[in-house]
Design an enzyme around this catalytic site. Structure first.
Site, PDB file in Angstrom:
ATOM      1  N   HIS A   1      -7.730  -5.442  -1.004  1.00 28.70           N
ATOM      2  CA  HIS A   1      -6.474  -4.750  -0.721  1.00 28.70           C
ATOM      3  C   HIS A   1      -5.608  -5.538   0.262  1.00 28.70           C
ATOM      4  O   HIS A   1      -6.079  -5.984   1.316  1.00 28.70           O
ATOM      5  CB  HIS A   1      -6.801  -3.368  -0.137  1.00 28.70           C
ATOM      6  CG  HIS A   1      -5.642  -2.461   0.012  1.00 28.70           C
ATOM      7  ND1 HIS A   1      -4.884  -2.014  -1.051  1.00 28.70           N
ATOM      8  CD2 HIS A   1      -5.089  -1.889   1.119  1.00 28.70           C
ATOM      9  CE1 HIS A   1      -3.938  -1.209  -0.617  1.00 28.70           C
ATOM     10  NE2 HIS A   1      -4.023  -1.122   0.694  1.00 28.70           N
TER      11      HIS A   1
ATOM     12  N   GLU B   1      -9.801  -3.950  -5.891  1.00 26.71           N
ATOM     13  CA  GLU B   1      -9.128  -2.826  -5.244  1.00 26.71           C
ATOM     14  C   GLU B   1      -9.313  -1.545  -6.039  1.00 26.71           C
ATOM     15  O   GLU B   1      -9.181  -1.548  -7.269  1.00 26.71           O
ATOM     16  CB  GLU B   1      -7.621  -3.079  -5.155  1.00 26.71           C
ATOM     17  CG  GLU B   1      -7.209  -4.295  -4.367  1.00 26.71           C
ATOM     18  CD  GLU B   1      -5.734  -4.219  -3.998  1.00 26.71           C
ATOM     19  OE1 GLU B   1      -5.302  -3.173  -3.479  1.00 26.71           O
ATOM     20  OE2 GLU B   1      -5.023  -5.209  -4.216  1.00 26.71           O
TER      21      GLU B   1
ATOM     22  N   SER C   1       0.837  -1.194   0.000  1.00 26.20           N
ATOM     23  CA  SER C   1       0.000   0.000   0.000  1.00 26.20           C
ATOM     24  C   SER C   1       0.881   1.257   0.000  1.00 26.20           C
ATOM     25  O   SER C   1       1.676   1.455  -0.922  1.00 26.20           O
ATOM     26  CB  SER C   1      -0.965  -0.050   1.175  1.00 26.20           C
ATOM     27  OG  SER C   1      -2.022   0.874   1.008  1.00 26.20           O
TER      28      SER C   1
END
Length: 302
Positions: free
Chosen positions: A268, A238, A144
């Site tokens: 995610h 996502e 991320s």
């Protein structure tokens, strides 16, 4: 229709974002507590240390090769999370890669905005080199916001003339802080975590007035020439799916060897749910294969 395991993972993300919205410190505590409840793999050794002047945790699993290392940069939108909550995932990364894995405790925004996290990650890498680990025996990985920092750290090291590691691994990377990827809208109904409004707000905390188009802030705009081979993993469910696709295209255009793995139906950073989600462990195993391949090539080349 998602599998029961996938539905459970998505619900965990919903539970996380629906938790207490008090002070930032309280939100950080909630996020760490949420993931620290996941058990570590048996046999894991956790050692707090400073590497290159940056705090973090060394994670080692039985059978680790002491000559190889993974520098892992956690996610959390630049404002949340710490090694404590990432130890469960970190031990799985350590086992799959057979490498000592350093979870870097980089400084968080807004107290320490851009580029503090990049500086800390680069300093930790330099610290691993100073311990005598060859750059050809190191891989930098992250998820991320940490996936953003993987690329930004590699760019920073490249531009400073520091020998680069054997590879980089980006899990669900957030590499466009303007959040203009097409899937930010098209996947909004299926991604409970990475929503446009929340990410724009978190990006503002990190940027502190700095331009989101700076290549070190949004590596989607960077000249990626000269970077080591990259592995990018992302799920189809996502909002950041398009970030991964665009990053892979940018890498290919720059002549960088890149492997983009898109996992059908995955949310995610599904890797964090590997204790019950088979696709999570599958993705981690593929990271281990990538690291093995990179470090084996580096060893044979030397």
């Amino acid at each position: 229709m998602p599998s029961p395991e996938t539905a459970r993972a998505i619900q965990e993300w919903r539970d996380l974002v629906s938790g207490p919205r008090g002070t930032l410190d309280e939100m950080r505590q909630h996020a760490d507590d949420h993931f620290a409840n996941i058990p570590l793999l048996p046999g894991a050794n956790v050692e707090h240390a400073e590497v290159g002047g940056v705090p973090g945790d060394w994670l080692t699993m039985p059978g680790a090769d002491g000559a190889r290392a993974v520098l892992y940069i956690h996610g959390g939108a630049f404002v949340l999370c710490s090694p404590r909550g990432y130890r469960p995932l970190g031990t799985r990364i350590a086992k799959a890669t057979r490498a000592r894995t350093f979870l870097v405790d980089y400084r968080l925004a807004p107290e320490h905005p851009f580029p503090a996290a990049i500086q800390d990650s680069a300093d930790a890498y330099r610290g691993i080199l100073a311990q005598g680990v060859a750059p050809s025996s190191i891989v930098i990985a992250g998820d991320s916001a940490g996936g953003n920092l993987v690329i930004a750290t590699l760019l920073s090291l490249r531009d400073a003339g520091v020998p680069l590691p054997a590879g980089g691994v980006c899990i669900s990377p957030w590499v466009d802080l303007e959040c203009v990827g097409e899937t930010m809208k098209s996947k909004a109904d299926v991604d409970p975590l990475c929503t446009y409004d929340s990410m724009v707000a978190e990006a503002a905390l990190y940027l502190n007035g700095h331009s989101a188009r700076d290549p070190l802030a949004s590596p989607i705009h960077a000249d990626l020439r000269g970077l080591p081979p990259l592995l990018i993993q992302v799920g189809t469910e996502e909002t950041l799916l398009d970030d991964s696709k665009r990053l892979a295209r940018r890498a290919e255009d720059a002549g960088v060897s890149v492997r983009l793995e898109i996992f059908d139906g995955m949310p995610h950073v599904w890797h964090v749910f590997a204790s019950y989600l088979p696709e999570g462990q599958e993705a981690i195993d593929k990271i281990g294969q990538f690291v093995d391949g990179r470090l084996a090539k580096a060893t044979s080349a030397s």
